[in-house]
Design an enzyme around this catalytic site. Sequence first.
Site, mmCIF file in Angstrom:
data_model
loop_
_atom_site.group_PDB
_atom_site.id
_atom_site.type_symbol
_atom_site.label_atom_id
_atom_site.label_comp_id
_atom_site.label_asym_id
_atom_site.label_seq_id
_atom_site.Cartn_x
_atom_site.Cartn_y
_atom_site.Cartn_z
ATOM 1 C CG PHE A 80 -2.118 0.953 0.939
ATOM 2 C CD1 PHE A 80 -2.877 0.876 -0.224
ATOM 3 C CD2 PHE A 80 -2.427 1.950 1.849
ATOM 4 C CE1 PHE A 80 -3.926 1.756 -0.471
ATOM 5 C CE2 PHE A 80 -3.476 2.838 1.616
ATOM 6 C CZ PHE A 80 -4.223 2.740 0.459
ATOM 7 N NE ARG A 100 10.985 -3.588 8.191
ATOM 8 C CZ ARG A 100 10.524 -4.432 9.070
ATOM 9 N NH1 ARG A 100 10.758 -4.218 10.347
ATOM 10 N NH2 ARG A 100 9.833 -5.465 8.722
ATOM 11 N N GLY A 201 -10.367 3.487 2.695
ATOM 12 C CA GLY A 201 -11.400 3.265 1.689
ATOM 13 C C GLY A 201 -11.161 1.939 0.992
ATOM 14 C CE LYS A 256 -10.550 -3.078 5.260
ATOM 15 N NZ LYS A 256 -9.462 -3.915 4.756
ATOM 16 C CG ASP A 309 -11.955 -0.871 3.001
ATOM 17 O OD1 ASP A 309 -11.633 -1.652 2.090
ATOM 18 O OD2 ASP A 309 -11.145 -0.441 3.852
ATOM 19 C CG ASN A 321 -7.544 -8.830 6.741
ATOM 20 O OD1 ASN A 321 -7.079 -9.229 7.802
ATOM 21 N ND2 ASN A 321 -7.210 -7.654 6.219
#
Length: 431
Positions: A80, A100, A201, A256, A309, A321
């Site tokens: 993302f 990182r 969203g 969600k 979402d 998920n």
Amino acid sequence: MTSPNNSHKKTSHENSETDKNTPEKQNSLLAGIIERATKSGIGRKKLNPSAVESAVAKNMADIHSNPTKLRLAFLGGGSFGTAMANLAARNGCDTTLWVRNKRTVKAMVKTQTNKKYLPGYKLDDRLKYSHDLAASVKDKDIIFIAVPGLAFRETLKNIAPFISGQSIVSLTKGMEKDTFAMMSDIIKEVLPEVNFGVMSGPNLAIEIMKNMPSATVIASESEPLRHAVQAALHSAFFRVFASDDVKGVELGGALKNIYAIAMGMAAAYDVGENTKAMILTRALAEMSRFGVEAGANPLTFLGLSGVGDLYATCSSELSRNYRIGNMLGRGMSIDAAVKKLGQTAEGVNTIQQVHEKATKEGIYMPITHALYAVIYEDKAALGVALHLMEAGFRSDVEFVMAHDHSNAALTAQMKTSSDSTADESGDTDSK
Ligand SMILES: NC(=O)C1=CN([C@@H]2O[C@H](COP(=O)(O)OP(=O)(O)OC[C@H]3O[C@@H](n4cnc5c(N)ncnc54)[C@H](O)[C@@H]3O)[C@@H](O)[C@H]2O)C=CC1
Ligand SMILES: O=C(CO)COP(=O)(O)O
């Protein structure tokens, strides 16, 4: 370290956008607003709405004549953070993606792709990469944070010494372990003076990389920040809507994930469309119920960051998920599913946090409790589902007709009979 190629080469798609001048023009217009607001000290501290309004009005007039680029940092080199940084760079913002791992940064500079999380998608030439956190966040207008929820506090503490007037926007859809804190709560705790917002969203990263039209919500009490984020990310492929309900927007994104796991599991059992619709709608009822207790506006859950979402993640295998739920439904243990996924699935932690909080505070969250019972108490999924179906009578939309007005006597009767059935079958204790 920066990308070797900052030559602003344009693809045919970018040329057509520039011809219409839409993103660039909006960008320079609103960049001026945030730039001036930041310079004048507005946007650094808790904002006084009337000061913000007059600053915006005062600056609108001469913005066309003095365009400035927004300077942005995106922290987190996962799917993302990368997708959002790419959108901003493509819109002409001065954009640095902080990752990182030094070796990953080197590889990204060389290949202009994120091989691990977004393989095969070429990133914009103008996007810069860095593993130097201080250099990435200094002198920026906005810092977007897209690390997993469990790393959010640590990331904020690490950047705290370099914060002078930057605004912070959380892209994270998680909940802190054991504290029940949302990312906005952590920002307020660690950097109480900072101007902040949250963005959430239906934004599956891969679809965004494919330029599939998408939309999101920036929630902040700061109007200049909302405008700046809209300017930075808005394009013909990505619409950015605004809200001032920070808690509601943020909770939509975090909660969600629980129901995406439930839906992935239900799909493994080959449930029908009626069942999916029931889960989705009752999930929305739980989300807004929990939201109201946390101080959110229940109507926010009817927007993109709520039902939007929820729909996207509950109906797509692109959702990590959902995939976790599907693996669980096929008999895998939670540890094995998380290992196989190899990416962030915030819902795994959020189920535990929300189950605990709802139990403590008496918030009616039957799907969450049922999922917790299956995943963490090893209860049989079908027995738990049956128990859920047999729960007492409720009203449909409790903000239209409070559930206390339902048939209370029948509900009590149903509860007694279903409790005794559950006791006899050794099933779950979920509500
Ligand atoms: N991928 C998606 O489609 C979307 C994800 N989100 C949210 O964005 C957040 C980040 O998720 P993704 O980018 O998808 O995760 P990811 O699993 O693709 O990548 C996570 C990234 O965070 C980095 N990371 C982990 N711990 C860190 C730490 N302590 N310090 C610095 N970096 C660390 C990892 O190295 C990796 O680059 C999550 O809260 C997720 O819910 C929100 C919208 C869409
Ligand atoms: O939040 C997301 C899309 O809006 C991404 O969902 P997952 O984290 O389940 O992949």
